[in-house]
Scaffold this motif. Structure first.
Motif, PDB file in Angstrom:
ATOM      1  N   LYS A  47       6.946 -26.443  20.577  1.00  0.00           N
ATOM      2  CA  LYS A  47       6.282 -25.501  21.484  1.00  0.00           C
ATOM      3  C   LYS A  47       7.241 -24.375  21.879  1.00  0.00           C
ATOM      4  N   GLU A  80       7.654 -21.971  18.984  1.00  0.00           N
ATOM      5  CA  GLU A  80       6.493 -21.076  18.864  1.00  0.00           C
ATOM      6  C   GLU A  80       6.602 -19.923  19.850  1.00  0.00           C
ATOM      7  N   LYS A  81       6.994 -20.224  21.079  1.00  0.00           N
ATOM      8  CA  LYS A  81       7.108 -19.185  22.102  1.00  0.00           C
ATOM      9  C   LYS A  81       8.262 -18.220  21.811  1.00  0.00           C
ATOM     10  N   SER A 104      12.081 -21.181  14.211  1.00  0.00           N
ATOM     11  CA  SER A 104      11.726 -22.509  13.702  1.00  0.00           C
ATOM     12  C   SER A 104      12.119 -23.590  14.716  1.00  0.00           C
ATOM     13  N   SER A 105      11.397 -24.695  14.655  1.00  0.00           N
ATOM     14  CA  SER A 105      11.737 -25.808  15.540  1.00  0.00           C
ATOM     15  C   SER A 105      13.078 -26.413  15.128  1.00  0.00           C
TER      16      SER A 105
END
Length: 88
Positions: free
Chosen positions: A25, A28-29, A33-34
């Protein structure tokens, strides 16, 4: 003494927990990339200045707050908190 990478990792994790964000999350904000968020949180990578600003914004913090030390190790923390309030 805690390193900048360690402070960043710790403060990102605390802020994510406060907001209930997963690494995905937050990524995304931020628009990254995670895996980058994960690598920052394990001190494997350090973000660019641009990504630091994006991370702080996504976590509803000022960029400098990503590098706060805990209250126990930083008795002047209240002074910085007051400065942050003035910046709003």
């Amino acid at each position: 003494m805690t390193t900048a990478r360690e402070l960043l990792a710790l403060n990102m994790k605390k802020a994510r927990a406060r907001l209930g964000y997963s690494q995905m999350k937050l990524a995304e904000k931020v628009g990254c990339s995670s895996s980058l968020i994960g690598d920052i949180e394990i001190c494997k990578k350090f973000p660019s200045a641009e990504n630091l600003d994006r991370i702080a914004k996504a976590l509803a913090l000022h960029t400098f707050q990503l590098f706060y030390e805990s209250e126990k190790s930083n008795p002047d923390l209240q002074r910085y908190e007051n400065l942050a309030q003035l910046m709003h």
